[in-house]
Design a protein around this motif. Sequence first.
Motif, mmCIF file in Angstrom:
data_model
loop_
_atom_site.group_PDB
_atom_site.id
_atom_site.type_symbol
_atom_site.label_atom_id
_atom_site.label_comp_id
_atom_site.label_asym_id
_atom_site.label_seq_id
_atom_site.Cartn_x
_atom_site.Cartn_y
_atom_site.Cartn_z
ATOM 1 N N GLU A 1 -8.843 -16.173 62.325
ATOM 2 C CA GLU A 1 -9.087 -16.332 60.893
ATOM 3 C C GLU A 1 -7.801 -16.166 60.097
ATOM 4 N N ALA A 2 -7.036 -15.132 60.398
ATOM 5 C CA ALA A 2 -5.812 -14.855 59.648
ATOM 6 C C ALA A 2 -4.790 -15.971 59.798
ATOM 7 N N TYR A 3 -4.759 -16.606 60.957
ATOM 8 C CA TYR A 3 -3.789 -17.672 61.226
ATOM 9 C C TYR A 3 -4.311 -19.059 60.849
ATOM 10 N N GLY A 4 -5.532 -19.134 60.359
ATOM 11 C CA GLY A 4 -6.073 -20.419 59.939
ATOM 12 C C GLY A 4 -6.374 -21.350 61.088
ATOM 13 N N VAL A 5 -6.778 -20.783 62.230
ATOM 14 C CA VAL A 5 -7.238 -21.604 63.354
ATOM 15 C C VAL A 5 -8.717 -21.891 63.096
ATOM 16 N N ASP A 6 -8.979 -22.928 62.322
ATOM 17 C CA ASP A 6 -10.332 -23.196 61.837
ATOM 18 C C ASP A 6 -11.269 -23.685 62.923
ATOM 19 N N ASN A 7 -10.735 -24.429 63.880
ATOM 20 C CA ASN A 7 -11.532 -25.006 64.959
ATOM 21 C C ASN A 7 -10.926 -24.579 66.295
ATOM 22 N N CYS A 8 -11.737 -23.967 67.137
ATOM 23 C CA CYS A 8 -11.220 -23.472 68.412
ATOM 24 C C CYS A 8 -12.377 -23.312 69.401
ATOM 25 N N ARG A 9 -12.162 -23.796 70.599
ATOM 26 C CA ARG A 9 -13.119 -23.594 71.685
ATOM 27 C C ARG A 9 -12.616 -22.408 72.503
ATOM 28 N N ILE A 10 -13.439 -21.366 72.581
ATOM 29 C CA ILE A 10 -13.051 -20.113 73.236
ATOM 30 C C ILE A 10 -13.842 -19.970 74.531
ATOM 31 N N GLU A 11 -13.199 -20.235 75.641
ATOM 32 C CA GLU A 11 -13.868 -20.169 76.938
ATOM 33 C C GLU A 11 -13.692 -18.773 77.532
ATOM 34 N N VAL A 12 -14.794 -18.142 77.885
ATOM 35 C CA VAL A 12 -14.768 -16.785 78.426
ATOM 36 C C VAL A 12 -15.310 -16.803 79.846
ATOM 37 N N GLU A 13 -14.549 -16.225 80.768
ATOM 38 C CA GLU A 13 -14.933 -16.207 82.186
ATOM 39 C C GLU A 13 -14.835 -14.785 82.725
ATOM 40 N N ASP A 14 -15.865 -14.340 83.432
ATOM 41 C CA ASP A 14 -15.837 -13.050 84.102
ATOM 42 C C ASP A 14 -15.134 -13.240 85.445
ATOM 43 N N VAL A 15 -13.918 -12.736 85.545
ATOM 44 C CA VAL A 15 -13.115 -12.932 86.749
ATOM 45 C C VAL A 15 -13.784 -12.312 87.969
ATOM 46 N N GLU A 16 -14.563 -11.252 87.762
ATOM 47 C CA GLU A 16 -15.209 -10.546 88.867
ATOM 48 C C GLU A 16 -16.551 -11.153 89.240
ATOM 49 N N GLY A 17 -16.958 -12.216 88.537
ATOM 50 C CA GLY A 17 -18.220 -12.865 88.867
ATOM 51 C C GLY A 17 -19.434 -12.023 88.547
ATOM 52 N N GLY A 18 -19.442 -11.437 87.369
ATOM 53 C CA GLY A 18 -20.552 -10.562 86.970
ATOM 54 C C GLY A 18 -21.755 -11.333 86.472
ATOM 55 N N ASP A 19 -22.551 -10.665 85.645
ATOM 56 C CA ASP A 19 -23.768 -11.252 85.080
ATOM 57 C C ASP A 19 -23.415 -12.549 84.340
ATOM 58 N N VAL A 20 -24.014 -13.647 84.746
ATOM 59 C CA VAL A 20 -23.669 -14.947 84.159
ATOM 60 C C VAL A 20 -24.188 -15.092 82.730
ATOM 61 N N ARG A 21 -24.926 -14.120 82.225
ATOM 62 C CA ARG A 21 -25.467 -14.196 80.866
ATOM 63 C C ARG A 21 -24.778 -13.250 79.900
ATOM 64 N N ASP A 22 -23.953 -12.343 80.422
ATOM 65 C CA ASP A 22 -23.367 -11.284 79.597
ATOM 66 C C ASP A 22 -21.853 -11.291 79.753
ATOM 67 N N PHE A 23 -21.141 -11.635 78.678
ATOM 68 C CA PHE A 23 -19.693 -11.743 78.718
ATOM 69 C C PHE A 23 -19.080 -10.810 77.679
ATOM 70 N N GLU A 24 -17.788 -10.540 77.832
ATOM 71 C CA GLU A 24 -17.087 -9.694 76.876
ATOM 72 C C GLU A 24 -15.631 -10.137 76.797
ATOM 73 N N VAL A 25 -15.092 -10.133 75.586
ATOM 74 C CA VAL A 25 -13.684 -10.468 75.368
ATOM 75 C C VAL A 25 -12.829 -9.259 75.757
ATOM 76 N N PRO A 26 -11.734 -9.436 76.492
ATOM 77 C CA PRO A 26 -10.911 -8.293 76.893
ATOM 78 C C PRO A 26 -10.319 -7.564 75.697
ATOM 79 N N ILE A 27 -10.134 -6.272 75.830
ATOM 80 C CA ILE A 27 -9.651 -5.435 74.747
ATOM 81 C C ILE A 27 -8.130 -5.495 74.622
ATOM 82 N N LEU A 28 -7.436 -5.890 75.691
ATOM 83 C CA LEU A 28 -5.971 -5.955 75.730
ATOM 84 C C LEU A 28 -5.385 -4.598 75.315
ATOM 85 N N ASP A 29 -4.549 -4.523 74.281
ATOM 86 C CA ASP A 29 -3.987 -3.215 73.917
ATOM 87 C C ASP A 29 -4.796 -2.526 72.828
ATOM 88 N N GLY A 30 -5.965 -3.088 72.475
ATOM 89 C CA GLY A 30 -6.812 -2.485 71.455
ATOM 90 C C GLY A 30 -6.560 -2.989 70.053
#
Length: 306
Positions: A96-125
Amino acid sequence: MSAVRKASSLISWKSTGRLQNTLSGCVERTGVTLHSGRTTKVRLCPHVAGEGRCFALRCSLIPASIDYVEESPLCTTLSKDGMRVRTVEHLLSALEAYGVDNCRIEVEDVEGGDVRDFEVPILDGSAKEWVEAIEEVGLEHARDDCGYSHEAMAPYLCEPVHVLRNDSSLLAFPSPCLHVNCGINFSQAASIGCQWFSSSNLDYSFYKTQIAPARTFCIFEEVEKMRELGLIKGGSLENALVCSAKEGWLNPPLHFDDEPARHKALDLIGDLSLLARSGSQGLPVAHLVAYKSGHSLHTQFLRSLL
């Protein structure tokens, strides 16, 4: 009919004077998630004009919209048709701050977890690494499937609005420019105490240096209780500031003296970006005053506008 009139009177969509943007290429970040503690990969990709920001979870798409917010503790969660993605606020704040108005955000569980429940990594917080990812590929004008550019619009507040919950509040007043005031009060932790962060300059350069580096934080004495509730399994001194009520900050130094209040501003921008529609700006142009607010109150505020 009355609900439609009320909604239209609260927000007026006006031109920002620019065209909608998207990323110039794809960029990836991989890391541990805050609540599940799993490792996930996020790939940010260009998206066509008018489609806005959306999360791609396998074969499902969830628009980054208030329409799909699911109540959840300590983070912002989007869900649709049995799929959900958690902890989206820091990434959306940077977009939002950078004005990226249109973006496709693909999220993948590297460990192959629940295919219905995803989470964005926290990185450094913070949102710092998302800002770096955006700058790594840069922006370009978005075009729709017919090759046309779209005008970027922004929501302007027309009437004062407020939401209250116990001693927390979020107030907004009509203003020709965006002003943000975020206050917190942690009386149980003297090292945090009561602090405010205020700004009338939220362009991308200010955001990059003054807001994006502000990390999430917690009270040490509350950590065990949160983990018993199945939360912050991936939390650590590397991705969150931790303050003890008795001993003060356990992992200094802080990036700013008022870093906790600045992080609240970061969260506010990410959550209010969910007002966006069809590649518009989501953050309302208004004078915003948030005191002891959180994700749930931000959601309540957006729904009050609709």
